[in-house]
Design a protein around this motif. Structure first.
Motif, PDB file in Angstrom:
ATOM      1  N   ALA A 208      46.318  36.141  41.520  1.00 40.19           N
ATOM      2  CA  ALA A 208      45.158  35.749  41.924  1.00 40.19           C
ATOM      3  C   ALA A 208      44.235  35.546  40.953  1.00 40.19           C
ATOM      4  CB  ALA A 208      44.689  36.696  42.907  1.00 40.19           C
ATOM      5  N   LEU A 209      43.138  34.677  40.899  1.00 39.66           N
ATOM      6  CA  LEU A 209      42.028  34.713  40.192  1.00 39.66           C
ATOM      7  C   LEU A 209      41.242  35.937  39.933  1.00 39.66           C
ATOM      8  CD1 LEU A 209      40.437  32.787  38.210  1.00 39.66           C
ATOM      9  CD2 LEU A 209      39.092  32.206  40.280  1.00 39.66           C
ATOM     10  N   ASP A 210      41.014  36.531  38.810  1.00 40.03           N
ATOM     11  CA  ASP A 210      40.498  37.729  38.445  1.00 40.03           C
ATOM     12  C   ASP A 210      39.033  37.380  38.903  1.00 40.03           C
ATOM     13  OD1 ASP A 210      39.059  40.026  37.269  1.00 40.03           O
ATOM     14  OD2 ASP A 210      40.779  39.887  36.022  1.00 40.03           O
ATOM     15  N   GLU A 211      38.484  38.283  39.961  1.00 42.96           N
ATOM     16  CA  GLU A 211      36.945  38.094  40.460  1.00 42.96           C
ATOM     17  C   GLU A 211      35.918  38.671  39.474  1.00 42.96           C
ATOM     18  OE1 GLU A 211      36.810  40.994  43.773  1.00 42.96           O
ATOM     19  OE2 GLU A 211      37.941  39.507  45.169  1.00 42.96           O
ATOM     20  N   ASP A 212      36.471  39.212  38.170  1.00 39.58           N
ATOM     21  CA  ASP A 212      35.578  39.464  37.276  1.00 39.58           C
ATOM     22  C   ASP A 212      35.198  38.353  36.224  1.00 39.58           C
ATOM     23  OD1 ASP A 212      35.193  41.915  38.070  1.00 39.58           O
ATOM     24  OD2 ASP A 212      36.840  42.869  36.975  1.00 39.58           O
ATOM     25  N   LEU A 213      36.031  37.218  36.245  1.00 37.60           N
ATOM     26  CA  LEU A 213      35.903  36.062  35.621  1.00 37.60           C
ATOM     27  C   LEU A 213      34.909  35.068  35.974  1.00 37.60           C
ATOM     28  CD1 LEU A 213      39.544  35.288  34.569  1.00 37.60           C
ATOM     29  CD2 LEU A 213      38.130  36.281  33.063  1.00 37.60           C
ATOM     30  N   GLU A 214      34.051  35.080  35.211  1.00 35.55           N
ATOM     31  CA  GLU A 214      32.826  33.852  35.548  1.00 35.55           C
ATOM     32  C   GLU A 214      33.781  32.578  35.176  1.00 35.55           C
ATOM     33  OE1 GLU A 214      30.174  34.274  36.750  1.00 35.55           O
ATOM     34  OE2 GLU A 214      30.420  36.498  36.904  1.00 35.55           O
ATOM     35  N   PRO A 215      33.016  31.421  35.674  1.00 36.87           N
ATOM     36  CA  PRO A 215      33.542  29.843  35.539  1.00 36.87           C
ATOM     37  C   PRO A 215      33.561  29.897  33.847  1.00 36.87           C
ATOM     38  CG  PRO A 215      32.150  30.056  37.381  1.00 36.87           C
ATOM     39  CD  PRO A 215      31.970  31.361  36.902  1.00 36.87           C
ATOM     40  N   GLY A 216      34.669  29.469  33.126  1.00 38.75           N
ATOM     41  CA  GLY A 216      34.719  29.307  31.821  1.00 38.75           C
ATOM     42  C   GLY A 216      35.102  30.539  30.988  1.00 38.75           C
ATOM     43  N   ASP A 217      35.487  31.616  31.797  1.00 36.88           N
ATOM     44  CA  ASP A 217      36.082  32.635  31.249  1.00 36.88           C
ATOM     45  C   ASP A 217      37.550  32.779  31.319  1.00 36.88           C
ATOM     46  OD1 ASP A 217      33.598  33.633  30.486  1.00 36.88           O
ATOM     47  OD2 ASP A 217      33.404  35.241  31.970  1.00 36.88           O
ATOM     48  N   TYR A 218      38.262  33.593  30.367  1.00 43.87           N
ATOM     49  CA  TYR A 218      39.672  33.732  30.585  1.00 43.87           C
ATOM     50  C   TYR A 218      40.147  35.033  30.164  1.00 43.87           C
ATOM     51  CZ  TYR A 218      40.240  32.908  25.595  1.00 43.87           C
ATOM     52  OH  TYR A 218      40.111  33.099  24.015  1.00 43.87           O
ATOM     53  N   ARG A 219      41.285  35.283  30.302  1.00 43.81           N
ATOM     54  CA  ARG A 219      42.080  36.613  29.854  1.00 43.81           C
ATOM     55  C   ARG A 219      43.519  36.438  29.776  1.00 43.81           C
ATOM     56  NH1 ARG A 219      44.614  39.100  33.674  1.00 43.81           N
ATOM     57  NH2 ARG A 219      44.126  39.302  35.886  1.00 43.81           N
ATOM     58  N   PRO A 220      44.239  37.457  29.082  1.00 41.23           N
ATOM     59  CA  PRO A 220      45.677  37.234  29.009  1.00 41.23           C
ATOM     60  C   PRO A 220      46.102  37.634  30.461  1.00 41.23           C
ATOM     61  CG  PRO A 220      44.805  38.421  26.859  1.00 41.23           C
ATOM     62  CD  PRO A 220      43.500  38.275  28.137  1.00 41.23           C
ATOM     63  N   LEU A 221      47.187  37.150  30.879  1.00 32.95           N
ATOM     64  CA  LEU A 221      47.796  37.986  32.178  1.00 32.95           C
ATOM     65  C   LEU A 221      48.593  39.102  31.745  1.00 32.95           C
ATOM     66  CD1 LEU A 221      49.817  34.762  33.448  1.00 32.95           C
ATOM     67  CD2 LEU A 221      47.431  35.697  34.162  1.00 32.95           C
ATOM     68  N   SER A 222      48.553  40.116  32.805  1.00 35.33           N
ATOM     69  CA  SER A 222      49.174  41.211  32.544  1.00 35.33           C
ATOM     70  C   SER A 222      50.679  41.182  32.523  1.00 35.33           C
ATOM     71  CB  SER A 222      48.870  42.254  33.743  1.00 35.33           C
ATOM     72  OG  SER A 222      49.414  41.689  34.906  1.00 35.33           O
ATOM     73  N   ALA A 223      51.615  42.160  32.181  1.00 36.57           N
ATOM     74  CA  ALA A 223      52.896  42.111  32.100  1.00 36.57           C
ATOM     75  C   ALA A 223      53.222  41.746  33.593  1.00 36.57           C
ATOM     76  CB  ALA A 223      53.464  43.181  31.575  1.00 36.57           C
ATOM     77  N   ASP A 224      52.813  42.411  34.416  1.00 36.23           N
ATOM     78  CA  ASP A 224      53.256  42.549  36.185  1.00 36.23           C
ATOM     79  C   ASP A 224      53.066  40.795  36.546  1.00 36.23           C
ATOM     80  OD1 ASP A 224      54.165  45.047  36.143  1.00 36.23           O
ATOM     81  OD2 ASP A 224      52.263  45.704  37.150  1.00 36.23           O
TER      82      ASP A 224
END
Length: 230
Positions: A208-224
């Motif tokens: 699911a899209l991380d609610e903490d990510l603002e438009p244009g932001d990104y993060r690595p996926l977790s192992a799960d």
């Protein structure tokens, strides 16, 4: 492999920049300074730049909150691309697992793991995609059954696969599909005489899209999250 090519593949440096770094004595091979960028190196050699070991990164996996106005491509002559939003080395090696239209927002997955990407996009793996849609017209309850049976799209030879439609409000819905046909969600509603005004992808599979990510932001996926795509 040539030294300049080997170093450029694991850094953000161009071949020309690697050549300048080598001639400046900034590159070592097995602790020996090598100033000739055309020198041959083996996979087993230890390459260092400014004393820092260089190694081919393992597979990378990111989620990105795609904003409006960006295209899902590695390069485009007219519009900014989702890769422009990343601050990562060798980002040109990443590819998009599940593209979105320029006017669609939400979850985009990027990786350099080709097999994992194929599992996301191939209909055979039944990786559901969930979207929120704001429609131009009110939608009636009969649309739920029509989506469940599959929709005949214009110029298509067979129905879409069964899709799940949840009516949130009069003209706001959530739809789950397992395919990725061209402009599929928009065309499904067009087939019912409606039009999508706003489309936002919320989920791919169990990611699911991380609610903490603002438009244009990104993060690595977790192992799960990575392991959830099978």
């Amino acid at each position: 492999m040539r030294l300049d090519k080997a170093v450029s593949q694991v850094t953000d440096l161009s071949r020309a920049e690697v050549k300048r770094a080598a001639r400046a004595g900034r590159i070592t091979v097995n602790d020996d300074v090598v100033t000739d960028p055309s020198s041959k190196v083996a996979d087993s050699d230890l390459l260092c730049l400014d004393g820092e070991p260089l190694a081919e990164p393992g597979p990378r996996y990111f989620m990105l909150h795609k904003p409006l106005g960006y295209v899902s491509a590695t390069k485009d002559s007219e519009h900014p691309t989702v890769l422009d939003l990343l601050d990562e080395p060798n980002k040109q090696k990443l590819h998009i697992a599940g593209r979105l239209d320029i006017d669609t927002t939400g979850l985009v997955l990027l990786t350099d793991d080709g097999q994992w990407s194929h599992k996301v996009t191939s209909p055979r793996h039944h990786c559901d995609k969930v979207y929120y849609a704001h429609l131009a017209e009110q939608i009636d309850d009969g649309a739920v059954e029509k989506f469940a049976k599959g929709i005949w799209l214009e110029n298509e030879k067979k129905r879409t696969k069964p899709a799940r439609l949840e009516i949130l409000y009069a003209n706001e819905v959530r739809i789950t599909i397992s395919e990725g046909r061209y402009h599929q969600v928009k065309r499904m509603f067009a087939a019912l005489g409606n039009r999508v005004l706003e489309l936002h992808r919320e989920r791919i599979g169990d990611i699911a899209l991380d609610e903490d990510l603002e438009p244009g932001d990104y993060r690595p996926l977790s192992a799960d999250e990575i392991a959830s795509i099978q």
